[in-house]
Design a protein around this motif. Structure first.
Motif, mmCIF file in Angstrom:
data_model
loop_
_atom_site.group_PDB
_atom_site.id
_atom_site.type_symbol
_atom_site.label_atom_id
_atom_site.label_comp_id
_atom_site.label_asym_id
_atom_site.label_seq_id
_atom_site.Cartn_x
_atom_site.Cartn_y
_atom_site.Cartn_z
ATOM 1 N N HIS A 119 0.846 -1.192 0.000
ATOM 2 C CA HIS A 119 0.000 0.000 0.000
ATOM 3 C C HIS A 119 0.883 1.244 0.000
ATOM 4 N N ASN A 120 0.851 2.002 -1.081
ATOM 5 C CA ASN A 120 1.479 3.324 -1.098
ATOM 6 C C ASN A 120 0.471 4.283 -0.471
ATOM 7 N N ILE A 121 0.689 4.650 0.793
ATOM 8 C CA ILE A 121 -0.334 5.392 1.529
ATOM 9 C C ILE A 121 -0.544 6.799 0.969
ATOM 10 N N LEU A 122 0.473 7.331 0.260
ATOM 11 C CA LEU A 122 0.283 8.661 -0.326
ATOM 12 C C LEU A 122 -0.684 8.604 -1.503
ATOM 13 N N ASN A 123 -0.687 7.473 -2.211
ATOM 14 C CA ASN A 123 -1.591 7.321 -3.347
ATOM 15 C C ASN A 123 -2.963 6.820 -2.926
ATOM 16 N N GLU A 124 -3.000 5.902 -1.963
ATOM 17 C CA GLU A 124 -4.269 5.289 -1.576
ATOM 18 C C GLU A 124 -5.077 6.173 -0.625
ATOM 19 N N PHE A 125 -4.380 7.024 0.123
ATOM 20 C CA PHE A 125 -5.084 7.889 1.076
ATOM 21 C C PHE A 125 -4.622 9.334 0.891
ATOM 22 N N PRO A 126 -4.825 9.901 -0.296
ATOM 23 C CA PRO A 126 -4.326 11.263 -0.562
ATOM 24 C C PRO A 126 -4.963 12.284 0.368
ATOM 25 N N GLY A 127 -4.103 13.149 0.904
ATOM 26 C CA GLY A 127 -4.599 14.227 1.754
ATOM 27 C C GLY A 127 -4.808 13.853 3.197
ATOM 28 N N TYR A 128 -4.709 12.556 3.532
ATOM 29 C CA TYR A 128 -4.925 12.157 4.923
ATOM 30 C C TYR A 128 -3.700 12.529 5.758
ATOM 31 N N ASP A 129 -3.946 13.086 6.920
ATOM 32 C CA ASP A 129 -2.856 13.552 7.788
ATOM 33 C C ASP A 129 -2.425 12.421 8.710
ATOM 34 N N PHE A 130 -1.413 11.674 8.285
ATOM 35 C CA PHE A 130 -0.913 10.568 9.093
ATOM 36 C C PHE A 130 -0.020 11.110 10.209
ATOM 37 N N SER A 131 -0.283 10.670 11.432
ATOM 38 C CA SER A 131 0.578 11.044 12.554
ATOM 39 C C SER A 131 1.747 10.069 12.607
ATOM 40 N N ASN A 132 2.586 10.184 13.630
ATOM 41 C CA ASN A 132 3.707 9.274 13.810
ATOM 42 C C ASN A 132 3.345 8.064 14.661
ATOM 43 N N ASN A 133 2.074 7.898 15.006
ATOM 44 C CA ASN A 133 1.646 6.790 15.862
ATOM 45 C C ASN A 133 0.472 6.089 15.188
ATOM 46 N N ALA A 134 0.659 4.822 14.842
ATOM 47 C CA ALA A 134 -0.369 4.078 14.109
ATOM 48 C C ALA A 134 -1.646 3.909 14.916
ATOM 49 N N ASN A 135 -1.582 4.074 16.238
ATOM 50 C CA ASN A 135 -2.804 4.023 17.041
ATOM 51 C C ASN A 135 -3.835 5.046 16.562
ATOM 52 N N ASP A 136 -3.338 6.137 15.960
ATOM 53 C CA ASP A 136 -4.228 7.224 15.558
ATOM 54 C C ASP A 136 -4.953 6.942 14.248
ATOM 55 N N TYR A 137 -4.434 6.047 13.436
ATOM 56 C CA TYR A 137 -5.020 5.892 12.102
ATOM 57 C C TYR A 137 -5.223 4.441 11.671
ATOM 58 N N TYR A 138 -4.919 3.470 12.536
ATOM 59 C CA TYR A 138 -4.988 2.075 12.102
ATOM 60 C C TYR A 138 -6.392 1.687 11.652
ATOM 61 N N SER A 139 -7.421 2.158 12.375
ATOM 62 C CA SER A 139 -8.785 1.768 12.024
ATOM 63 C C SER A 139 -9.199 2.369 10.683
ATOM 64 N N TYR A 140 -8.700 3.589 10.387
ATOM 65 C CA TYR A 140 -9.012 4.233 9.104
ATOM 66 C C TYR A 140 -8.401 3.442 7.946
ATOM 67 N N VAL A 141 -7.143 3.036 8.095
ATOM 68 C CA VAL A 141 -6.458 2.314 7.019
ATOM 69 C C VAL A 141 -7.016 0.905 6.867
ATOM 70 N N SER A 142 -7.107 0.177 7.979
ATOM 71 C CA SER A 142 -7.575 -1.211 7.874
ATOM 72 C C SER A 142 -9.035 -1.270 7.458
ATOM 73 N N GLY A 143 -9.802 -0.255 7.822
ATOM 74 C CA GLY A 143 -11.201 -0.242 7.426
ATOM 75 C C GLY A 143 -11.394 -0.246 5.923
ATOM 76 N N GLN A 144 -10.394 0.243 5.176
ATOM 77 C CA GLN A 144 -10.503 0.304 3.719
ATOM 78 C C GLN A 144 -9.682 -0.759 3.009
ATOM 79 N N THR A 145 -8.835 -1.479 3.754
ATOM 80 C CA THR A 145 -7.905 -2.394 3.075
ATOM 81 C C THR A 145 -7.937 -3.819 3.597
ATOM 82 N N ILE A 146 -8.548 -4.065 4.751
ATOM 83 C CA ILE A 146 -8.485 -5.387 5.347
ATOM 84 C C ILE A 146 -9.200 -6.409 4.459
#
Length: 667
Positions: A119-146
């Motif tokens: 997953h190239n996160i810049l291409n798959e989630f353009p504009g999303y503000d990823f923090s440095n801690n996956a706890n903040d965004y894991y549900s957003y990413v896995s919700g679309q890719t799991i």
């Protein structure tokens, strides 16, 4: 001596003793499960489940990256993912856990799938503000890719830089995330720790989602089935990062403790019972997914393509790695490598065919003819053909191969503690002042692209790193953090001879140099441009030294007369390394007998000494033995590369002959 230096030295010694063997194991289990309600299946503590056949957990590995080239951290190669899964399985086996992960190859509808997804996160989630801690965004990413979480374990590998090393949810939750730098570390127990959570285990020091304050608090546990970690052969204890037991009966060896990696060696029988009970009831769709890991007696796969030339030039020394995922045996294989230019014209082709013997999970490196390219961007196509191979999806590989005039940037770093600065190199637009993501190279708290995490002794400093830059403009982002100061006082105290960071380009330009104490956090930005160095002119037919259109004997005589010449852009320095040597001879012999259109015209070299007939009627005894010019026996290594060899032959009359021969093509 100043007191502050004494304190620093003591702190350095203490930290080194605690952490030099392994980094802390910190898991985000408590935090992630606050928002998740697990189900619970009780297990009789004295009853073992029937474990005659391992339960197979089909697994899909998601590797997140920001567009780095394949194989460049954190865009990990598939081989790394397979190695991480193999390590978990080996540790399961050591504990007699009768559990096994397999990377899935069949989808829920019976279709062939690739169990490693990028997953190239810049291409798959353009504009999303990823923090440095996956706890903040894991549900957003896995919700679309799991992928079908009721049928597969989905493991996410991501290069976040703060927070836990990994986290996972208890059944029936579907989260299982691990930092990229833990996956690449063969000693890290982070993945098996998180898989333990996925299978229903708590930490050994847990009181459900809380932790015991001290051993007196832990001793208040009265029912091991519903309190603590709900396993009765792991006595209650407190959280500790040490290999030393903290409370009576503490099982610090458990993979579910926070002990250093080298102290974690087992699951207890009670933990194994609990995992099986949870899986059988709460993840039955996963362990009963019998088609996901369809096996094949024959399954050879292309794992990676490598250029074994470390220099910043256009000389390609190619090889591939294949791996046997099927049963052990002998296999006839055909492997083709093709390289195309931007016009999709073939500029390079080579092939290998033969019988190989591979045990299950064994790998083999296949090397191909070297070649010097003109500057440009190319694409590598690799195909592996094995008769009756049951899984064709892993038999090919496509990879970019850029060759542009390079300038090398080098980082030399000398400190006294551990290298943990953060830095990144971005492409930069000088007109707008903006960087162009993603970073083309980076180092966050150490890592495989720069240097390994750990503590360094005096003889290991300085640490050096380099990267080849193509022509263009760049920005170096360098950050000193409160955890990575340049501690020159400590360096003096330890008696180390240097304390500095020196960043230079191979054209002589210095980007950054500092040799004084750094206190506090600071971020630095350096903008610079590199122009294409004056490259040596590339001749379309470089080995035709006499200009007659054919690489032949007269060219060989010219070449031999120039051997040892050291000068830039010398006509016989085919690989542009500044010297006419054996490497150039190898390239020459590869073209011997061919015209400039690649057509074989003449072949005056002896290609195989077995073709030499004995005029006296004597019989050869055994196969000839080949040695290279260093005296090393070489013909038991597979095909012989073009070159000069010494051949030793035994004869029926007891004589032994020695002969020097040339091979002008792969044999």
């Amino acid at each position: 001596m100043k007191m502050v230096n004494v304190i620093r030295l003591l702190a350095f010694s203490l930290f080194f003793q605690i952490f030099s063997a392994n980094a802390q194991q910190w898991c985000g289990f408590q935090e992630i499960n606050k928002f998740h309600t697990p189900s619970e299946i009780s297990v009789q503590p004295t009853k073992r489940n029937s474990l005659n056949i391992p339960k197979i957990i089909p697994t899909i590995v998601h590797i997140l990256h920001e567009g780095e080239p394949y194989g460049v951290f954190p865009h990990l190669s598939s081989e790394i993912a397979y190695q991480a899964i193999d390590s978990v399985n080996a540790w399961f086996e050591d504990s007699n856990a009768s559990l096994e992960l397999c990377i899935a190859s069949v989808g829920s509808n019976g279709e062939v799938i690739n169990g490693i997804i990028y997953h190239n996160i810049l291409n798959e989630f353009p504009g999303y503000d990823f923090s440095n801690n996956a706890n903040d965004y894991y549900s957003y990413v896995s919700g679309q890719t799991i992928i079908e979480p009721d049928e597969y374990l989905n493991i996410y590998v991501d290069n976040w830089t703060s927070g836990p090393l990994g986290f996972a949810t208890l059944p029936p939750g579907d989260a299982c995330w691990v930092r990229t730098n833990q996956i690449i570390n063969p000693e890290s127990k982070t993945l098996i720790h998180e898989v333990g959570h996925y299978c229903g285990l708590y930490h050994t020091f847990n009181d459900v989602f809380m932790t015991y304050i001290d051993c007196e608090d832990a001793a208040t546990e009265t029912n091991c089935e519903i309190q603590g970690d709900r396993v009765c052969d792991t006595p209650p204890t407190i959280q500790s990062f040490s290999c030393t037991p903290q409370c009576p009966g503490d099982i610090i060896e458990s993979y579910m403790s926070y002990a250093p990696d080298n102290c974690q060696t087992l699951f207890t029988p009670g933990q194994i019972d609990r995992m099986h009970a949870q899986l059988e009831t709460l993840r039955s769709g996963v362990i009963n997914n019998n088609i996901a890991c369809g096996t094949s007696d024959i399954d050879l796969a292309v794992i990676s393509f490598n250029n074994n030339n470390p220099e910043c030039n256009t000389y390609l020394d190619p090889s591939i790695i294949i791996k046997n995922f099927g049963l052990s045996g002998g296999f006839f294989i055909e492997c083709q490598i093709q390289i195309l230019d931007l016009e999709f014209e073939e500029v390079y082709y080579d092939s290998y065919s033969g019988v190989v013997s591979l045990d299950q999970d064994e790998t083999l490196e296949i090397t191909f003819d070297p070649y010097t390219f003109q500057f440009g961007d190319y694409t590598v196509l690799i195909d592996l053909i094995t008769p009756n191979d049951g899984w064709e999806f892993n038999n090919s590989l496509i990879q970019d191969l850029p060759f542009q005039p390079f300038t090398e940037i080098s980082v030399v770093y000398y400190d006294g503690f551990t290298p943990t600065p953060q830095w990144r190199i971005y492409e930069h637009n000088p007109e707008t002042g903006n960087t162009i993501g993603p970073s083309i190279a980076s180092c966050n708290w150490g890592g495989p692209q720069c240097w390994e995490n750990g503590f360094f002794t005096a003889d290991q400093w300085p640490i050096e790193w380099s990267y080849c830059l193509q022509p263009g403009c760049y920005q170096l982002w360098w950050r000193w953090t409160s955890n990575s100061n340049l501690d020159c006082e400590l360096v003096d105290l330890l008696g180390y001879p240097g304390c500095y960071v020196d960043i230079q380009l191979s054209n002589g330009e210095q980007i950054y140099y500092w040799d004084e104490e750094i206190n506090g956090s600071t971020t630095l930005y350096f903008d610079f441009c590199v122009e294409a160095p004056n490259p040596c002119p590339i001749n379309d037919c470089p080995t035709d030294l006499d200009g007659d259109g054919i690489t032949g004997n007269s060219d060989l005589l010219i070449f031999l007369s120039e051997t040892g010449q050291q000068s830039e852009c010398h006509p016989t320095d085919f690989n542009f390394d500044g010297e006419t040597d054996i490497n150039d001879l190898t390239l020459f012999l590869n073209q011997y007998g061919y015209d400039c259109n690649g057509i074989l015209v003449e072949d005056n070299f002896t290609a195989n000494v077995t073709e030499i007939m004995d005029v006296n009627g004597l019989c050869k005894i055994g196969s000839p033995i080949y040695f290279d010019l260093t005296g090393r026996k070489v013909n038991d290594k597979g095909r012989l590369a073009p070159g000069i060899y010494i051949v030793v032959q035994n004869w029926s009359n007891g004589n032994i002959t020695t002969e020097k021969v040339f091979l002008n093509s792969w044999n």
